[in-house]
Design an enzyme around this catalytic site. Structure first.
Site, PDB file in Angstrom:
ATOM      1  N   GLY B 127     -14.264  13.980 -14.113  1.00 44.84           N
ATOM      2  CA  GLY B 127     -12.876  14.227 -14.500  1.00 44.84           C
ATOM      3  C   GLY B 127     -12.048  14.745 -13.340  1.00 44.84           C
ATOM      4  O   GLY B 127     -11.672  15.923 -13.308  1.00 44.84           O
ATOM      5  N   SER B 129      -9.471  12.336 -11.270  1.00 42.11           N
ATOM      6  CA  SER B 129      -8.157  11.686 -11.202  1.00 42.11           C
ATOM      7  C   SER B 129      -7.317  11.965 -12.438  1.00 42.11           C
ATOM      8  O   SER B 129      -7.845  12.134 -13.537  1.00 42.11           O
ATOM      9  CB  SER B 129      -8.320  10.169 -11.073  1.00 42.11           C
ATOM     10  OG  SER B 129      -8.917   9.834  -9.859  1.00 42.11           O
ATOM     11  N   GLU B 244     -21.291  11.162  -0.485  1.00 43.06           N
ATOM     12  CA  GLU B 244     -21.427   9.774  -0.909  1.00 43.06           C
ATOM     13  C   GLU B 244     -22.034   8.866   0.141  1.00 43.06           C
ATOM     14  O   GLU B 244     -22.308   7.717  -0.133  1.00 43.06           O
ATOM     15  CB  GLU B 244     -20.045   9.217  -1.290  1.00 43.06           C
ATOM     16  CG  GLU B 244     -19.526   9.750  -2.603  1.00 43.06           C
ATOM     17  CD  GLU B 244     -18.381   8.894  -3.092  1.00 43.06           C
ATOM     18  OE1 GLU B 244     -17.376   8.802  -2.379  1.00 43.06           O
ATOM     19  OE2 GLU B 244     -18.517   8.312  -4.172  1.00 43.06           O
ATOM     20  N   ASN B 386      -8.936   2.968   0.853  1.00 43.18           N
ATOM     21  CA  ASN B 386      -9.182   2.694   2.266  1.00 43.18           C
ATOM     22  C   ASN B 386      -8.034   3.181   3.154  1.00 43.18           C
ATOM     23  O   ASN B 386      -8.256   3.512   4.321  1.00 43.18           O
ATOM     24  CB  ASN B 386      -9.438   1.192   2.483  1.00 43.18           C
ATOM     25  CG  ASN B 386     -10.825   0.790   1.988  1.00 43.18           C
ATOM     26  OD1 ASN B 386     -11.502   1.580   1.315  1.00 43.18           O
ATOM     27  ND2 ASN B 386     -11.250  -0.414   2.324  1.00 43.18           N
ATOM     28  N   GLU B 387      -6.837   3.242   2.591  1.00 41.61           N
ATOM     29  CA  GLU B 387      -5.722   3.785   3.368  1.00 41.61           C
ATOM     30  C   GLU B 387      -5.944   5.282   3.614  1.00 41.61           C
ATOM     31  O   GLU B 387      -5.727   5.785   4.721  1.00 41.61           O
ATOM     32  CB  GLU B 387      -4.392   3.583   2.630  1.00 41.61           C
ATOM     33  CG  GLU B 387      -3.914   2.138   2.585  1.00 41.61           C
ATOM     34  CD  GLU B 387      -4.706   1.274   1.614  1.00 41.61           C
ATOM     35  OE1 GLU B 387      -5.184   1.805   0.583  1.00 41.61           O
ATOM     36  OE2 GLU B 387      -4.866   0.071   1.877  1.00 41.61           O
TER      37      GLU B 387
END
Lengths: 384, 400, 384, 400
Positions: B127, B129, B244, B386-387
């Site tokens: 939880g 975003s 990650e 990716n930005e």
């Protein structure tokens, strides 16, 4: 050279654009999709009223004598609205076959019905094994007493499930991948031996797989030369590709508008995300793709009725390459710039993304048309 | 410097490979080969097979069920799973909240939650975003107000993957509305059966139901379910997101997909020639393979250096893994679309196919190709777009 | 798997890096370039002192027993300094042929001379018509009394104009593009019948075209099997490609550093241009290319001495593809981010740009190696 | 709407084509075919041939020597020149300062300068960029201080193309140092023979000498050589830069280069096969041809709309011409590099080749390929870099 639309073309554009703007909102479309056939009968009737369904047919045959430019005007508007109705199938594809190959009697019987919205057709040009090769036809038509008997499979027939009749390519002579020996036959939807399996497509439209198991049709079902239909099929396919290019431009235009709107309103880091230079330049790249596609759609439209099949093929394949690449590029950026919300069915952008992705796969993808163009020695050749 | 796998590492790889091939139920494997996703039952079943072998949480401390494997061996394990293909362990428990709990949690939390993660007794979801807090995660607005021994939580989370299966959700919530953005956030563990929680599915463009909205309306969460200190949640979230790197590149997944492309392209005839024999296609594929090999070597460089770095400090090269890994996954999905050709067009959701007797439209492997292409747009968006990744590299590594 | 350099490797790296840093400034290089042979004899002597010239040869032969990792350390440093000396030609290419094909006597005669810096060699593997095909050999060697007579042309012989001797491929049997029938012959620079036309290359190094017009060499000039040299040639070429990949990484690293420095100092619009997000992300893309190239150069180095020629070829070709693409990408961005000043000979960046562009053309460009890799079924294959 | 050339336009194209083929001296054509540049003498000679035919300045007003052709015909003319290939008229006079003079100049300036531009009696160069004012042109610092009937100019210009041949230079100079950036700039015409002007060549990475630095040290310029009003120079410069759209896309140049690629690729054998017959190469080339055709159509759309727009207002699509035009030019130069292969390596400057008897190293067309690749990096930098172009589009068209 004159890029200005005529008064009639301007009028046509205004009325189609208005029709789509007024009747093809996001929720309208969802409603139409749920209807029988996966589209709106009411809209189809409106197209008939506006004269769109008879547009490309000669006036003598009951049409309005429009050309590729008029078709492109309609298709671009339809792209903007993600229109579901079988206009491509009925008017551009099957209609094109009738225009180029049917005899006067066939036209007299069919064109007014189409123009009035009472007859919807489809075109079965593909087979399970044929990929994008229009000449790859295994379905066979044998001459029998009083007509023909047709057996085989037709795949990916756009709107083939709701069509009143389907025109199919079938082989009257030769082997599977021969260019000669292909004929066109009109098969009524209720013909014994015809089985249709309809299904939705990834972009929310409809198609069908057909099985023809000894379907018998009369002599009048043959459209044109029983063994020489391929040039007509290729010509109609090229016209349809030009129409798809115009549809794609309508989609791209709307995708850019939606994305720009999002960039100007979505807030992150205390500002609109459109204030970030990296995203601005991405939006510019989308705009460049749109305008380059628009140019190539115009070019395809201009060349789609060229009498020289090679010149026509070069132009149309080049346009399809541009459209397919732009579909990837614009689709990728449009979703990326929207972030997660672009991945949902609740937002419009994803539906456009799916449609333009599938447009690349209709009548030949980038790889197919690039190979076709390269085989024809490209666009820049020796000067006279 | 010796960049080959050692004999020990090679033997380990063979052991894992053999185990996966024999232990993974065939039905699960077939589903994955066809491009489908494992069901909840599949996940639980496979996780328990791994747990019985002691391999459910390889990278955890041994005391909590970990294996003590070197980073390279952990990598080999992950890649072998992907190439079987077998389901990856559920990341939300194993890679995300598990490490947060064993690193920052209380002893009670460790005892209560960790063993249940190992065997997938608890299905966790994330939880983080919110509708207004995507790339700018720290602007999140879900509030938790202290009320005695409880927090009362109100707000909305979104993009919550597989929340429909979840028993627990770990949430970032704002506990100090007066503090600056990152400073007033806490990390709560919330029981999904709590009154006031509603899960609303989000249908995605691939036709699937993978993500959800989670609404929290006056949800009461015991204070003991806060991890670590109040208002320090952002630190724990950063730790979580930084963990990650072992899996984010998805090298094994992409390898498996390239093998699949080759197998399918060998069956497709294009213009009268096997697609796999066309020079242009072969070269396009080889170009992706080169990128993937470079990514794999970059990943191995990062892992080999792992032991030498201070905890929490990332190897510069690790930032590349997300960017290139997602680009390559998307490239393979484009190639698959090219392989399948026009029969990508029919929309045939897996569930419908499974439930009917008629054969599918087109080749039986074709139905997942377009949805997978659509679905994989997400990999360049989630986990920090990716930005965002590029901006991080520009600042943290290049000093711009 | 262990990415840590050994103590010896660390020491080697430190000393080569220091040598380049101290003696290969922009002006130094320009001075060396103007000298005879287009490089610095003094630097060559320093390489000998440091043991670099004998590095890859077996200790038994008078070398230091280094492998591809050691060569890569040297080449990366040389890339960083855009080093001009014929290290690739003498040590990697010709030296590689000696290592893999020469007999004990030949090694005893040549290796100590090379290691001491007294003998510079070159390798003529290409011919005017051969492009990147190492087996495409027209030059012929006929067996004659006491040795061989060689006639033909060799092209693009790196540092062939200053070499004391050139090893050439020549055909002892078969036709132009046969894989069998190729031998290796050492030809002294002063051999009658040998003409050398030296010239500068685009990147400021040197090469030569050779004409061999009935050049007579003794039996001792033959290196290895007179008709079976191709596997050795391919092996040495693969080793050299791995070395070039390491050199490219040195170049890329420096190009990124130079460009970052420029972004942080160049002012426009009242700020450093590195504050513009678009340019920041371009710099990130350059960094990603650099790191991916570094990874592939390591991979090529690891596989360059693999005994399985197919595995070796796959890895080396894959690395060259990565390097060539990164050369384009990094080169393009480095110049673009510098603007006009990057286009001038007065700025370092353009010299790196030219070198990496030419590195792509040495021993096979991206197209060549991609085709080679594709022909070998790529990198991802069925699992055992 | 009829997007084909009319019969009249086709006849015109044939007329231009026939004229170029017969009127252009063979030596000049051969030089251009081989990838070389015309000398000053070549330029003067060809310009006068065009002037005698009345075609030296087609787009100028008829009163000053223009032709009255439609924009489409002007385009056809430019493209036919490029495809002959024949030298394009010297842009600095014909396309840049000429239109500024006939639009904003005094009658005396028109009488004095325009006829000499038509016949290339005066070679003009451009004094805009400065070492500290590149993309940020308006930050230029060259000062002009009024001293009676003169300006005294001090400063430095750079990237001045072919200044070594120039008789005159048009300069942006700062006449009001107190005004805000763009507001204090004037537009001066300066005789290159003025005392105090020094030209220093800049050697570029292709080995050529195309650009220069121009130093201005106490250069006295008569006030009558100022164009228009004092401190309004920025407006004239914007007008000048906006006039580039007829030629900036360089469609004809790229077409000619693609023909050259095809001719050369037909001679090259790669892996035992003609390069032109390799599927991968053919498709790569066809892809560039598609982009070029799209650009050509975009260019024609812009031109066809030209007549309908207010002066100075650009068609949105015109902004694309610079970006795509430069990208395509660079793409063709990359393809040429691939065609020539290893024999791009020798460095053989044209001048040296012309002066010696020995044959060139490698194929005789190879020597210009790498220098041209290096040189064409400039097209995405000059005239407002492609980054600047994108920012302009973002702001002016997309409203971002």
């Amino acid at each position: 050279m004159d890029f200005d639309p005529s008064d009639e073309q301007r009028l046509l554009k205004e009325s189609v654009d208005r029709l789509v703007a007024d009747h093809y909102g996001f929720d309208d479309r969802r409603r139409y999709q749920a209807g029988p056939g996966g589209f709106s009968e009411a809209m189809w009737a409106r197209y008939a009223e506006l004269g769109l369904l008879g547009l490309p047919f000669a006036e003598a045959d009951g049409g309005f004598g429009g050309g590729p430019v008029e078709t492109a005007i309609v298709m671009e508007a339809f792209g903007r609205g993600l229109v579901l109705e079988p206009y491509l199938a009925t008017v551009v594809l099957a209609g094109g076959l009738l225009r180029h190959a049917a005899d006067a009697g066939q036209k007299a019987g069919l064109v007014p019905e189409i123009a009035a919205g009472r007859l919807r057709l489809a075109f079965g040009y593909a087979e399970p094994q044929s990929r994008y090769d229009l000449f790859d036809v295994e379905t066979r038509a044998e001459r029998v007493e009083g007509g023909w008997r047709i057996s085989g499979r037709k795949g990916l027939v756009l709107h083939g499930d709701s069509a009143d009749a389907v025109i199919v390519t079938a082989r009257t002579a030769g082997d599977r991948r021969d260019r000669a020996g292909i004929g066109l036959f009109l098969v009524r939807a209720d013909a014994p031996g015809l089985t249709r399996q309809g299904y939705p497509t990834q972009d929310g439209l409809r198609a069908a797989e057909l099985v023809l198991d000894g379907v018998r049709v009369g002599g009048e079902a043959l459209i044109g030369d029983p063994g020489g239909a391929l040039p007509v099929v290729e010509r109609v396919a090229d016209e349809a590709v030009a129409a798809l290019c115009a549809e794609a431009v309508g989609c791209f235009d709307e995708m850019n508008a939606i994305t720009l709107d999002y960039l100007k309103t979505r807030q992150q880091f205390g500002t609109t995300i459109g204030s970030f230079q990296v995203l601005q330049h991405r939006a510019v790249d989308m705009f460049v793709e749109l305008e380059q596609s628009r140019s190539m759609a115009l070019y395809a439209g201009m060349m789609a009725d060229d009498e020289d099949p090679q010149e026509r093929a070069r132009a149309v394949s080049a346009a399809k390459v541009q459209i397919g690449k732009s579909a990837r590029a614009i689709g990728r950026e449009a979703i990326q710039l929207h972030g997660g919300v672009g991945m949902t069915m609740e937002h419009r952008i994803g539906h456009y993304f799916k449609r333009v992705t599938m447009l690349d796969l209709l009548l030949g993808d980038v790889g197919h048309h690039l190979a076709r163009l390269a085989a024809l020695d490209g666009l820049v050749r020796e000067q006279a | 410097m010796d960049l080959r796998f050692t004999d020990d590492e090679l033997a380990f790889r063979d052991e894992v490979r053999a185990f996966c091939r024999t232990a993974l139920p065939a039905g699960i494997r077939d589903k994955l080969v066809a491009g489908g996703s494992p069901s909840k039952d599949d996940m639980v079943r496979w996780t328990r097979i791994l747990a019985d072998r002691g391999w459910a949480v390889p990278h955890w401390p041994v005391e909590h069920g970990g294996t003590g494997w070197s980073p390279i061996k952990q990598y080999i394990f992950t890649e072998e799973l992907a190439q079987t293909p077998a389901p990856a362990p559920l990341a939300f428990g194993v890679n995300m909240v598990g490490p947060v709990i064993y690193t920052f949690g209380s002893e009670a939390q460790k005892r209560r939650f960790l063993p249940r993660i190992v065997r997938l007794d608890d299905w966790w979801c994330q939880g983080f975003s919110e509708p207004g807090a995507g790339s700018d995660l720290a602007s999140l607005r879900t509030r938790a107000v202290r009320d005695g021994e409880f927090y009362v939580v109100n707000g909305q989370k979104t993009w919550t993957t597989l929340a429909q299966h979840a028993d627990w959700i770990f949430c970032l919530v704002r506990t100090d509305p007066a503090a600056k953005k990152q400073a007033g956030i806490s990390f709560l563990l919330i029981d999904m059966r709590s009154p006031g929680i509603t899960v609303r599915p989000i249908q995605t463009i691939d036709g699937g139901h993978e993500v959800n909205e989670v609404f929290l309306d006056e949800v009461r969460v015991p204070v003991e379910n806060r991890v670590g200190e109040e208002n320090r949640g952002w630190d724990y979230a950063k730790f979580l997101l930084g963990n990650e790197r072992v899996t984010i590149a998805r090298v094994g997944v992409s390898k498996e997909r390239i093998r699949r492309i080759k197998a399918l392209a060998a069956q497709q005839s294009v213009g009268g020639v096997r697609l796999l024999d066309r020079q242009d296609f072969r070269e396009k594929l080889a170009a992706v393979e080169v990128e993937l090999k470079a990514l794999e070597m970059t990943q191995l460089r990062v892992l080999a250096n792992e032991a030498k770095r201070e905890t929490g400090k990332q190897d510069p090269a690790s930032s590349i893994l997300k960017i290139k890994g997602s680009e390559i996954q998307q490239a393979t999905s484009e190639l698959l679309l090219e392989v399948v050709g026009p029969y990508a067009l029919p929309y045939q959701p897996r569930e419908e196919l499974d439930g009917r007797n008629e054969p599918p439209i087109g080749p039986d492997w074709a139905s997942t190709i377009a949805p997978s292409y659509f679905n994989l747009r997400k990999v360049s968006i989630y986990g920090g777009s990716n930005e965002i990744q590029r901006s991080i590299i520009a600042k943290a590594i290049l000093g711009l």
